[in-house]
Scaffold this motif. Structure first.
Motif, short mmCIF file in Angstrom:
data_model
loop_
_atom_site.label_atom_id
_atom_site.label_comp_id
_atom_site.label_asym_id
_atom_site.label_seq_id
_atom_site.Cartn_x
_atom_site.Cartn_y
_atom_site.Cartn_z
N ALA A 93 0.82 -1.20 0.00
CA ALA A 93 0.00 0.00 0.00
C ALA A 93 0.85 1.25 0.00
O ALA A 93 0.44 2.30 -0.46
CB ALA A 93 -0.93 -0.01 1.22
N ASN A 94 2.09 1.15 0.55
CA ASN A 94 2.98 2.30 0.59
C ASN A 94 4.13 2.19 -0.40
O ASN A 94 5.06 2.97 -0.38
CB ASN A 94 3.58 2.45 2.00
N LEU A 130 -7.85 5.13 -2.72
CA LEU A 130 -8.28 3.98 -1.92
C LEU A 130 -9.80 3.88 -1.89
O LEU A 130 -10.35 2.78 -1.93
CB LEU A 130 -7.72 4.09 -0.50
N ARG A 133 -5.78 8.30 -0.46
CA ARG A 133 -4.47 7.64 -0.60
C ARG A 133 -4.43 6.85 -1.90
O ARG A 133 -5.34 6.12 -2.24
CB ARG A 133 -4.27 6.71 0.59
N ILE A 158 -3.36 4.03 -4.58
CA ILE A 158 -3.04 2.61 -4.57
C ILE A 158 -2.59 2.19 -5.97
O ILE A 158 -3.17 2.60 -6.98
CB ILE A 158 -4.27 1.77 -4.15
N LEU A 169 -2.91 -3.31 3.98
CA LEU A 169 -3.02 -1.92 4.41
C LEU A 169 -2.49 -1.72 5.83
O LEU A 169 -1.90 -0.69 6.15
CB LEU A 169 -4.47 -1.45 4.33
N VAL A 197 -2.53 2.32 9.15
CA VAL A 197 -3.95 2.05 8.94
C VAL A 197 -4.41 1.03 9.98
O VAL A 197 -3.75 0.01 10.20
CB VAL A 197 -4.23 1.51 7.52
#
Length: 343
Positions: free
Chosen positions: A3-4, A278, A303, A305, A321, A327
């Motif tokens: 996710a990051n 997201l 955010r 994705i 996540l 999160v």
């Protein structure tokens, strides 16, 4: 996919694509040809970058007024012996291909914006994977495999041309900018809704998942008579419209939720996302699964994705996540998972 996980910079991808293309122009060995094909297949963004650079070079070839200042800026690419008018493609210097590719794209983008004010964008999904794209107005476009669309947004309308295949549209509500999808000679007009359009050889099929759309024939300079009212298609209805048969009325029928799901089974659980918020990814999960994801933090919904995601694996996605610690998922309600930022 994380996710990051940092998505490669588009300029870096363009530079890499440019180096491959210039090597291909010089002549691939069989081994390098296989390596290039593998690189393109390894990530849909690689193939996009290749297409982007190819189109840029083709456009530069067709637009000498754009190419001339660019070649001057690059210092006289490829030497002085070839005249600019006779070269089939602009040849950049061997050194600085990435910078040259990015500069070429910048020139073409600038020229397009200056010429039209609203450049047209082109998106494709190859035969191996579907694509999900977040459009500039907040709408989400899902492309089935082997599909192709053109997108052109202006201040007064949002217009998409389905050139091939099938696409699903989740339209951001804006009554002042109608959202119009054209397939063949059929137009589908929406304000804020979700619907699917499939262009076949002889007919167009439209399925409305949410809201309603208006059907019409995409005939330029043709004004409907006073007694003609373009038919409305509502949620849970499907229409079959024969192409190039203006006198033929669309065949409309009401279907149940199960039948709609069956018609949309092309939306494979393994889907490629590119910088999609997201909140829109969650909407895709919620359409497919009994367990519903809830966003308790509006900012978290923005955010971005990216990557390949299995839309039938809700729990795995939530764990992904959660893994970086920013999160938090609340599973206290049966059938629901609430997501928020860690405090």
């Amino acid at each position: 996919m994380s996710a990051n996980e940092a998505i490669p910079d588009e300029n870096e991808l363009d530079g890499a694509a440019a180096e491959w293309l210039f090597e291909r122009e010089a002549g691939f060995t069989p081994e390098r040809k296989r390596e290039f094909a593998a690189w393109c297949a390894s990530d849909p963004r690689h193939a996009e970058a290749v297409t982007r650079i190819e189109r840029t070079l083709e456009l530069l070839n067709d637009l000498p007024t754009v190419r001339a200042p660019l070649e001057e800026r690059l210092g006289g690419a490829a030497g002085k012996t070839d005249s600019a008018a006779n070269r089939p493609l602009l040849r950049f210097p061997v050194i600085g291909l990435a910078a040259a590719a990015v500069l070429a794209l910048a020139f073409v983008s600038w020229w397009s914006l200056r010429s039209s004010g609203h450049p047209e964008e082109h998106y494709t999904a190859d035969a191996t994977a579907q694509r999900t794209l977040a459009l500039s107005d907040g709408s989400v476009l899902d492309l089935n495999t082997g599909s192709e669309v053109k997108v052109k947004f202006t201040a007064s309308e949002r217009r998409i041309t389905l050139q091939k295949g099938e696409a699903h549209f989740q339209v951001s509500h804006n009554p002042n900018r109608p959202f119009i999808v054209t397939a063949g000679d059929v137009s589908v007009r929406a304000v804020g809704t979700a619907f699917d359009v499939r262009l076949a050889k002889e007919a167009v099929k439209v399925v409305v998942v949410e809201g309603k759309v208006q059907l019409s024939r995409a005939l330029s300079n043709a004004a409907p008579s006073a007694r003609e009212t373009p038919p409305l298609l509502r949620s849970g209805e499907v229409a079959q419209i024969v192409l190039n048969a203006v006198a033929a009325a669309p065949k409309i029928e009401q279907i149940d939720a199960g039948s709609i799901s069956a018609l949309l089974t092309w939306q494979n659980p393994m889907t490629s996302f590119t910088d999609v918020p997201l909140r829109d990814v969650i909407a895709r999960f919620n359409r497919r699964n009994v367990t519903q994801l809830l966003l308790e933090d509006a900012d978290l919904g923005e955010r971005k994705i990216g990557g390949m995601i299995a839309l039938d694996q809700v729990e795995a996605f939530v764990r992904l996540l959660e893994q970086d610690g920013d999160v938090v998922a609340d599973r206290t309600q049966a059938g629901r998972i609430a997501l928020r930022r860690a405090r």
